[in-house]
Design an enzyme around this catalytic site. Structure first.
Site, PDB file in Angstrom:
ATOM      1  N   THR B  84      14.192  -5.272   8.416  1.00  0.00           N
ATOM      2  CA  THR B  84      13.975  -4.227   7.532  1.00  0.00           C
ATOM      3  C   THR B  84      15.110  -3.431   7.372  1.00  0.00           C
ATOM      4  OG1 THR B  84      12.228  -2.826   6.507  1.00  0.00           O
ATOM      5  CG2 THR B  84      12.637  -2.779   8.747  1.00  0.00           C
ATOM      6  N   ILE B 148       5.605  -2.160   8.497  1.00  0.00           N
ATOM      7  CA  ILE B 148       5.016  -1.926   9.886  1.00  0.00           C
ATOM      8  C   ILE B 148       5.683  -2.742  10.684  1.00  0.00           C
ATOM      9  CG2 ILE B 148       2.880  -2.052  11.239  1.00  0.00           C
ATOM     10  CD1 ILE B 148       1.344  -1.385   9.125  1.00  0.00           C
ATOM     11  N   CYS B 178      11.374  -8.121   5.269  1.00  0.00           N
ATOM     12  CA  CYS B 178      10.397  -8.854   5.935  1.00  0.00           C
ATOM     13  C   CYS B 178      10.097 -10.145   5.988  1.00  0.00           C
ATOM     14  CB  CYS B 178       9.034  -7.946   5.457  1.00  0.00           C
ATOM     15  SG  CYS B 178       9.271  -6.286   5.476  1.00  0.00           S
TER      16      CYS B 178
END
Lengths: 128, 222
Positions: B84, B148, B178
């Site tokens: 990311t 996340i 991701c």
């Protein structure tokens, strides 16, 4: 499952003579979610009771896996490299993680039996 | 029986990735020995690409040299999740909390991080939702707005969430974000077309987070 011993970090150990097979419990795999990756130690490394020896990844979280006993890693479950989900589907059988040659069987006294572990999980789950 | 918990919030501004990592490691150690209470870091990073424990660097589409020319850094970490990008105007929250003390598992914790971001988005009129199975994060349609990546050691969390308020989305072009090809990345700015978000970056994430985790006391440092 009876005749396994349990750590409060939700790992189980099955003892056969001096050999200990280790994995994570059904409670653990349920709380983790789908396991997509298992980081295994190398054969031959030493592990210490309560210390981390590897990790599992699920839902973008890596969670350390701790050893319930001290000793030397004699075998790791290579299947988990290609099929990490075995930890979810078969946490006590095909999802075993490492086998350790124990150097101090006395450490087993610090672990919980099946009934104690069940109670421990109930108490933990009621905290929130 | 619910024991009142307290949460310390540190608002740090823009912090280098390595410095934030060192700080988190210290906080995790201190939390483990109960020297400190649960702590929440609220910050931003300068342009930084990061990889998780699986080291999925095939999802980095440029060389490290080219990445440095863009003024960015690259870090390999022990968190879960894929590759990311972090940069200014992306709100980052790193909760250092003991999941064991509250009997929470990884899955429930991550779901709470997702609902925190969904609530922040809705404060600004943006309807976001969690990803489908295996696509943890927050989406507006098929555009990802929040990511996340968590690490759990001794039942204590580190790393956390990254919510796109108004980062330079061009940086995402150099990765497969991701590990999910064919889906876009978006931000609050892109979804609302609005201007200044200073207010969003500071109070909203803390308030939402604290509410989610039902903390009784909140302390502000700095």
């Amino acid at each position: 499952i009876k005749d396994l011993k349990y750590a409060d970090s939700h790992e189980w150990v099955k003892v056969d003579g001096n050999s200990a097979t280790i994995g994570i419990t059904d409670h653990a795999q349920d709380h983790l979610g789908d396991v997509v990756y298992v980081e295994l130690p190398e054969v031959g490394v030493t592990v210490k009771q309560d210390a981390s020896f590897g990790a599992v990844e699920s839902v973008k979280a890596t969670s350390d896996v701790n050893s319930p006993v001290s000793g030397k890693v004699v075998e790791v479950n290579e299947e988990l490299s290609s099929s990490p989900a075995l930890v979810n589907s078969s946490p006590y059988e095909d999802g075993w993680i490492i086998k350790v040659e124990m150097d101090n069987a006395g450490e087993l006294k610090k672990l919980m039996d099946a009934d104690q572990y069940t109670k421990f999980c109930e108490e933990e789950d009621s905290k929130h | 029986m619910k024991v009142p918990r307290s949460l310390q919030i540190w608002r740090l501004g823009i912090v280098n990735y390595s410095d934030a990592l060192k700080l988190q490691e210290k906080l995790v150690s201190d939390r483990k020995i109960h020297k400190i209470s649960d702590t929440l870091l609220s910050l931003q990073h300068p342009p930084t690409y990061t990889l998780g424990k699986r080291r999925t660097d095939h999802n980095l589409l440029i060389s490290e040299a080219e990445l440095k020319k863009l003024g960015a850094e690259l870090h390999y970490t022990q968190r879960g999740g894929d590759i990311t990008f972090h940069g200014p105007h992306q709100a980052i929250l790193y909760p250092i909390i003991s999941l064991r003390d509250i009997g929470l598992g990884a899955r429930n914790y991550v779901e709470k991080l997702e609902s925190t971001m969904i609530e922040i988005a809705s404060l600004y009129g943006v309807k976001a939702c969690p990803g489908q199975k295996g696509e943890t994060g927050i989406w507006v349609g098929d555009r990802k707005i929040g990511a996340i990546g968590v690490r759990i050691q001794y039942g204590i969390t580190s790393h956390g969430l990254a919510f796109n308020i108004d980062p330079d989305l061009n940086y995402f072009k150099h990765i497969v974000p991701c590990g999910i090809a064919d889906k876009d990345v978006t931000s609050l700015r892109r979804e609302t077309g609005n201007g200044i978000y200073e207010a969003v970056e500071k109070p909203a994430p803390h308030v939402t987070y604290s509410k989610e985790h039902q903390c009784h006391q909140v302390f502000h440092l700095f």
